[in-house]
Design a protein around this motif. Structure first.
Motif, mmCIF file in Angstrom:
data_model
loop_
_atom_site.group_PDB
_atom_site.id
_atom_site.type_symbol
_atom_site.label_atom_id
_atom_site.label_comp_id
_atom_site.label_asym_id
_atom_site.label_seq_id
_atom_site.Cartn_x
_atom_site.Cartn_y
_atom_site.Cartn_z
ATOM 1 N N GLU A 27 0.831 -1.205 0.000
ATOM 2 C CA GLU A 27 0.000 0.000 0.000
ATOM 3 C C GLU A 27 0.867 1.258 0.000
ATOM 4 O O GLU A 27 0.563 2.234 -0.698
ATOM 5 N N GLN A 28 1.952 1.228 0.759
ATOM 6 C CA GLN A 28 2.869 2.372 0.803
ATOM 7 C C GLN A 28 3.515 2.583 -0.568
ATOM 8 O O GLN A 28 3.654 3.706 -1.034
ATOM 9 N N ASP A 72 0.970 4.122 -2.921
ATOM 10 C CA ASP A 72 0.806 5.538 -2.585
ATOM 11 C C ASP A 72 1.991 6.367 -3.080
ATOM 12 O O ASP A 72 1.818 7.485 -3.577
ATOM 13 N N SER A 128 1.570 9.308 -5.781
ATOM 14 C CA SER A 128 1.935 10.666 -5.374
ATOM 15 C C SER A 128 3.100 11.217 -6.204
ATOM 16 O O SER A 128 3.295 12.427 -6.256
#
Length: 88
Positions: free
Chosen positions: A4-5, A8, A12
């Motif tokens: 998930e990181q 992201d 981003s």
């Protein structure tokens, strides 16, 4: 959690990119060409001729499939060598 990181971080990373805009003249030309209902008749005739050619070739191929073949005699089927290819 790491997955998930990572997702992201990837999403981003696009935030800092500058948004590109096309040249106004190019955008106007594209819109004008899209608005016209002009038909290229040379291309239209080419496509029509190609379709007719493909249909006629398919019909001819189907006609050749349905032709009756000469039946093979049992003696010819048993003999692995034809008369023209004698090995002695």
């Amino acid at each position: 959690m790491k997955k998930e990181q990572w997702i992201d971080d990837i999403l981003s990373s696009t935030n800092s990119l500058k948004k590109l805009h096309p040249d106004e003249n190019l955008l106007r030309q594209i819109k004008e060409k899209a608005a016209t209902n002009e038909v290229n008749y040379k291309m239209l005739w080419f496509v029509a001729a190609s379709v007719i050619l493909l249909v006629s070739l398919n019909l001819r191929a189907l006609g050749n499939v349905n032709t009756v073949q000469k039946p093979v005699n049992e003696s010819q089927a048993d003999n692995p060598f034809s008369e023209s290819n004698q090995l002695y």
